[in-house]
Design an enzyme around this catalytic site. Structure first.
Site, PDB file in Angstrom:
ATOM      1  NE  ARG A 107      -1.332   2.271   3.079  1.00  0.00           N
ATOM      2  CZ  ARG A 107       0.002   2.852   3.295  1.00  0.00           C
ATOM      3  NH1 ARG A 107       0.294   3.770   2.701  1.00  0.00           N
ATOM      4  NH2 ARG A 107       0.299   2.762   4.690  1.00  0.00           N
ATOM      5  CG  PHE A 146       6.514  13.254  -2.118  1.00  0.00           C
ATOM      6  CD1 PHE A 146       5.944  14.336  -2.972  1.00  0.00           C
ATOM      7  CD2 PHE A 146       6.789  13.530  -0.740  1.00  0.00           C
ATOM      8  CE1 PHE A 146       5.119  15.140  -2.260  1.00  0.00           C
ATOM      9  CE2 PHE A 146       6.184  14.738  -0.208  1.00  0.00           C
ATOM     10  CZ  PHE A 146       5.273  15.587  -0.697  1.00  0.00           C
ATOM     11  CB  THR A 149      11.539  13.315   5.014  1.00  0.00           C
ATOM     12  OG1 THR A 149      10.192  13.252   5.129  1.00  0.00           O
ATOM     13  CG2 THR A 149      12.134  13.115   6.545  1.00  0.00           C
ATOM     14  CD1 TRP A 179      14.028   9.436   7.520  1.00  0.00           C
ATOM     15  CD2 TRP A 179      14.059   7.236   7.349  1.00  0.00           C
ATOM     16  NE1 TRP A 179      14.965   8.876   8.482  1.00  0.00           N
ATOM     17  CE2 TRP A 179      14.989   7.414   8.566  1.00  0.00           C
ATOM     18  CE3 TRP A 179      13.640   5.607   6.868  1.00  0.00           C
ATOM     19  CZ2 TRP A 179      15.302   6.502   9.325  1.00  0.00           C
ATOM     20  CZ3 TRP A 179      14.130   5.059   7.976  1.00  0.00           C
ATOM     21  CH2 TRP A 179      14.944   5.074   8.927  1.00  0.00           C
ATOM     22  CB  ILE A 180      13.067   9.176  -0.330  1.00  0.00           C
ATOM     23  CG1 ILE A 180      13.449  10.621   0.432  1.00  0.00           C
ATOM     24  CG2 ILE A 180      12.208   9.691  -1.433  1.00  0.00           C
ATOM     25  CD1 ILE A 180      12.536  11.623   1.270  1.00  0.00           C
ATOM     26  CG  PHE A 254       1.895  20.524   3.847  1.00  0.00           C
ATOM     27  CD1 PHE A 254       2.703  19.472   4.194  1.00  0.00           C
ATOM     28  CD2 PHE A 254       1.975  21.701   4.564  1.00  0.00           C
ATOM     29  CE1 PHE A 254       3.631  19.719   5.191  1.00  0.00           C
ATOM     30  CE2 PHE A 254       3.009  21.967   5.532  1.00  0.00           C
ATOM     31  CZ  PHE A 254       3.824  20.767   5.893  1.00  0.00           C
ATOM     32  CG  LEU A 257       2.986  15.307   2.696  1.00  0.00           C
ATOM     33  CD1 LEU A 257       3.739  16.383   3.479  1.00  0.00           C
ATOM     34  CD2 LEU A 257       3.420  13.819   3.204  1.00  0.00           C
ATOM     35  NE  ARG A 261      -0.020  13.851   6.544  1.00  0.00           N
ATOM     36  CZ  ARG A 261       0.342  15.198   6.795  1.00  0.00           C
ATOM     37  NH1 ARG A 261      -0.708  15.947   6.476  1.00  0.00           N
ATOM     38  NH2 ARG A 261       1.647  15.501   6.920  1.00  0.00           N
ATOM     39  CD  GLU A 381       2.974  10.140   3.806  1.00  0.00           C
ATOM     40  OE1 GLU A 381       2.733  11.141   3.512  1.00  0.00           O
ATOM     41  OE2 GLU A 381       3.878   9.646   2.908  1.00  0.00           O
TER      42      GLU A 381
END
Ligand code: FAD
Length: 402
Positions: A107, A146, A149, A179-180, A254, A257, A261, A381
């Site tokens: 997912r 994306f 971070t 952390w991508i 955002f 994001l 989320r 996220e």
């Protein structure tokens, strides 16, 4: 005016223990069909590979998985034109739930490609950029990531250090992202950097561009079936044609994001439901003290809690999807469901793990894999705390971030 009661309805209704609030009856035919197709794909194609992929941290087949998601019409399912199916957010949520019923890593791949990267271009790109990249992203022939971070800035992306300097014909990027998801296998990287005026801008960097170097993060005990990466940008040239023209300020990343989320909130219900049903089956079969574990009040109470939480989370997410489709969904609503569903799904997975006793720590029973995955899902996220701060700020008018 007299009030006429209809005594027959509830008396005749049958209780569906696995869908007490009848989510199925609230879906359209198209939504039900998408759910059926996603369920069959995930159970038929993904479940057989999930355990081994997690055990060996093997994500070699992620590029073919992205293509499969594309050929099934799942990628960017809620987007219009460019080869997307133009369906609604309920369909997006239902696919997310079916993929995460198998493994949160799958997912995650879906959310990164469909929302984080694709929507960044869909919402902020020029017509030329959309025509160039979106059809390949819809088919899964192009993989995208994306990069927001950084090693020193996670919850606080506004402090990002990656810089975009204006040069002849475009920009030069310098920085470090960590952390991508998917970065090492991505054909295109959507990267966020601050320009010389301090404005956050979005850039499409193509794989193989000189100065870009990416590597996988190892030693990860969560989401092991998909790559999470870091990359460095050392004087990376981005032509003007690859600068997202409408992305000016943090609101641009955002927006992507937010949709990711939303996908997480739906997805974790799938993982939670899988754990609940595994615990139910296990406690019905496992005998202790001469009778099935499921005969004990303490066990039945746990199963009842799981059933209630899954049913209520599903209703909440369906409502949020409909609000998104109606253009009535504030971003705080998505914080609310991301936070609540991720936290509750982890609680359910942990309870299920306990109910399986020693077998709960064996990956063949799947629950421990969901436990480990859901820990990362609670962090990425926006952490539980950060979403609480977003909701607290909206409720009190006071920002407690700093
Ligand atoms: P920190 O921000 O350092 O937070 C540490 C702790 O402090 C947390 O508990 C947090 O809640 C708490 N905290 C922070 N600020 C406050 C505050 N003001 N008040 C109270 N508590 C606070 N990013 C991308 O850009 N693209 C990706 O594809 C991507 N994929 C990811 C995949 C995985 C597997 C993981 C683990 C992360 C991924 N991320 C990605 C990054 C992710 O979004 C961040 O890890 C997340 O935002 C948290 O940032 P952090 O890890 O730096 O934690």
């Amino acid at each position: 005016m007299s009030i006429v009661t209809k005594p027959t309805a509830t008396e005749k209704a049958i209780f569906h223990w696995d869908d007490p609030l009848r989510l199925d009856l609230q879906l359209t035919d198209v939504e039900r069909e998408v759910q059926r197709k996603a369920f069959e794909y995930a159970q038929g194609s993904l479940l057989p590979r999930a355990l081994e992929a997690h055990r060996t941290e093997n994500y070699e087949d992620i590029p073919s998985l992205v293509k499969e998601l594309g050929s099934n019409g799942f990628l960017g399912i809620n987007l219009h034109g460019f080869g997307f199916r133009g369906l609604n957010h309920v369909c997006y949520g239902l696919v997310s739930r079916e993929l995460e019923r198998v493994d949160s890593a799958y997912r995650t791949v879906y959310s990164v490609q469909s929302s984080l990267a694709t929507e960044a271009i869909y919402l902020n790109g020029s017509e030329e950029q959309k025509a160039r990249f979106l059809p390949g992203l819809a088919r899964g022939e192009l993989i995208a990531c994306f990069g927001l971070t950084e090693p020193n800035h996670g919850s606080d992306p506004g402090s990002m250090e990656t810089r975009a300097t204006k040069v002849s014909g475009g920009y030069q990027l310098n920085g470090h992202k960590k952390w991508i998801g998917l970065a090492t296998i991505a054909d295109i990287l959507v990267i966020w950097a601050r320009d010389e005026e301090g404005i956050v801008r979005g850039f499409i960097v193509e794989n193989g561009t000189p100065g870009l170097s990416a590597e996988n993060i190892h030693g990860k005990f969560s989401l092991r079936a998909a790559p999470t990466c870091e990359f460095r940008l050392d004087q990376v040239f981005v032509p003007e044609t690859n600068v997202l023209p409408k992305a000016k300020g943090l609101s641009a990343p955002f927006m992507s994001l937010n949709k990711a989320r939303f996908s997480i909130a739906w997805g974790v219900i799938g993982a939670a439901e899988a754990c609940w049903k595994i615990a139910r089956d296990y406690t019905l079969q496992r005998k202790q003290f001469g009778r099935p574990l499921a005969a004990n009040q303490l066990i039945q109470r746990k199963l009842a809690d799981m059933e209630t939480q899954v049913a209520l989370m599903s209703q909440a997410c369906l409502r949020v999807a409909r609000l998104l489709d109606e253009g009535e969904c504030a971003h705080e609503v998505i914080s609310l469901v991301k936070r609540y569903c991720a936290k509750t799904a982890l609680e359910i997975a942990l309870t299920a793990r306990d109910m399986l006793g020693a077998n709960g720590i064996i990956d063949e029973h799947h629950v421990i894999r969901h436990v480990l995955n859901l820990m990362a899902v609670n962090t990425y996220e926006g952490t539980d705390d950060v979403h609480a701060l977003i909701l607290g700020r909206a409720q009190t008018g006071i920002s407690a971030f700093t």
